[in-house]
Design a protein around this motif. Structure first.
Motif, short mmCIF file in Angstrom:
data_model
loop_
_atom_site.label_atom_id
_atom_site.label_comp_id
_atom_site.label_asym_id
_atom_site.label_seq_id
_atom_site.Cartn_x
_atom_site.Cartn_y
_atom_site.Cartn_z
N ARG A 1 -1.38 11.40 -2.51
CA ARG A 1 -1.59 12.83 -2.28
C ARG A 1 -2.87 13.25 -3.00
NH1 ARG A 1 4.62 14.88 -3.60
NH2 ARG A 1 5.62 13.76 -1.86
N HIS B 1 5.37 9.64 -7.29
CA HIS B 1 4.39 9.59 -6.20
C HIS B 1 2.98 9.48 -6.77
CE1 HIS B 1 7.40 10.67 -3.16
NE2 HIS B 1 7.82 11.60 -4.00
N ARG C 1 -3.42 4.43 3.37
CA ARG C 1 -2.61 3.92 2.27
C ARG C 1 -3.48 3.06 1.35
NH1 ARG C 1 2.97 4.45 2.64
NH2 ARG C 1 3.66 5.53 4.54
N TYR C 2 -3.24 3.19 0.05
CA TYR C 2 -4.05 2.51 -0.95
C TYR C 2 -3.19 1.45 -1.65
CZ TYR C 2 -7.66 6.13 -0.59
OH TYR C 2 -8.67 6.97 -0.14
N LYS D 1 0.85 -1.19 0.00
CA LYS D 1 0.00 0.00 0.00
C LYS D 1 0.88 1.24 0.00
CE LYS D 1 -3.99 -2.13 2.27
NZ LYS D 1 -3.49 -3.51 2.30
N ARG E 1 1.15 5.74 -0.03
CA ARG E 1 0.53 7.00 0.33
C ARG E 1 0.07 7.71 -0.95
NH1 ARG E 1 1.03 9.53 5.00
NH2 ARG E 1 2.89 8.33 5.53
N ARG F 1 -7.69 9.37 3.97
CA ARG F 1 -6.24 9.46 3.87
C ARG F 1 -5.59 8.28 4.59
NH1 ARG F 1 -4.58 15.48 5.15
NH2 ARG F 1 -6.50 15.55 6.38
#
Length: 335
Positions: free
Chosen positions: A115, A169, A126-127, A111, A113, A124
């Motif tokens: 933005r 990112h 982790r994906y 997973k 982070r 918000r």
């Protein structure tokens, strides 16, 4: 599709509701206990996870509900002279096939982070995004770039809008996470990966269910001019019109029971029956009467052409207010 996200506030029909300013994420329900299919709703392909419980609003039979008092008024602003347009199917080599792809991952998937452009209304956490994540239209698309990821172990649904990688990112316009075994809604006033603040996955037509002739949910669709109000269970809106005469996010529309199915194929009849039983849900701004399905190379081109012949003029808006059990839940009660 293009959508406008209003983050300063939201409105429910008759009541103005200010969007929450908290930057924290509401606690999510735990994983679904046991095989998700036992919850009643049909599972996502490749998983045992339901697309929310069987008593969820998306799965409610609205064929016997009354026509909404504003049905005629809303429809007068919705280009009802056109036919429906399936926003999925083969592209015949002109870029990726149309539709919104679904990525299924294991709970062990890394997973990351993300933005968010609209962080105050995004979950918000982790994906589970990575090289295997499929994005609507492809990573170079100029469209909505939705990403839908199902964790098949925890039965959590992760959805993002305007998903891209920038300087290594992950970045997205907004993101939302659901437990697929829960009826809990997002905080009122919050967007999701959809302008209505609803999940996208549940409203997508999926080839496996159409092929089996058993679609058990409403279908997501768009129109171009909407109200800046929303109806339960929608949580957000992004319309340009202040008046209640324009359709709000969350409005549900049903195909007339008398619409003839003569001449349609078995697969088309399955979709038509779903539109009569479960209807269409206004979930985002976009081209009038475009309805969404998963990206899948197996969609028959002939079926897509058939579905383009369903007239928008055969729909009415439905009053689903009698189904509500709680403002903060998508669960429906018995009538």
């Amino acid at each position: 599709m293009r959508r406008l996200v209003a983050v300063a506030g939201a409105a429910v029909l008759g009541t103005t509701v200010l969007g929450p300013s908290a930057a924290t994420v509401p606690e999510l329900p735990g994983p679904v206990a046991g095989p998700g299919a036992e919850q009643g709703a049909k599972p996502v392909a490749g998983t045992s996870c339901p697309t929310f419980p069987s008593d969820n609003w998306w799965h409610a039979d609205v064929s016997g509900l009354p026509v909404h008092d504003r049905s005629e008024q809303w429809l007068s602003h919705m280009s009802t002279g056109v036919d429906l347009h399936p926003d999925f199917g083969p592209s015949f080599g002109d870029g990726p096939n149309y539709g919104i792809p679904i990525t299924v991952v294991a709970s062990s998937h890394p997973k990351v982070r993300v933005r968010f452009d609209y962080a105050s209304e995004s979950d918000r956490v982790r994906y589970p995004l990575g090289a295997d994540t499929r994005i609507e239209g492809g990573r170079g698309s100029s469209g909505d770039k939705h990403a839908i990821v199902v964790d098949k172990g925890s039965c959590r649904l992760y959805e993002t809008w305007n998903t891209r990688v920038r300087r290594g990112h992950w970045v997205a316009g907004s993101g939302a996470v659901w437990s697929l075994g829960s009826n809990d809604l997002r905080p009122d006033g919050w967007t999701s990966a959809d302008a209505a603040g609803l999940a996208i996955l549940t409203g997508l037509l999926r080839w496996n269910e159409v092929k089996a002739g058993d679609v058990d949910h409403a279908i997501r669709f768009t129109t171009d001019v909407t109200s800046n109000h929303h109806l339960w269970p929608a949580r957000h809106d992004a319309g340009s019109q202040d008046g209640l005469a324009y359709p709000p996010m969350g409005a549900r529309f049903r195909l007339r029971a008398g619409f003839s199915e003569d001449g349609y194929s078995q697969h088309a009849v399955a979709v038509i029956e779903a539109m009569k039983t479960y209807g269409l849900v206004l979930a985002d701004n976009g081209s009038p009467w475009y309805f969404q399905g998963e990206q899948n190379a197996r969609w028959p081109a002939s079926l897509i052409e058939e579905l383009k012949s369903i007239p928008a003029s055969e729909f009415v808006a439905v009053d689903t207010s009698s189904l509500k059990v709680s403002d903060d839940s998508g669960q429906v009660g018995s009538r």
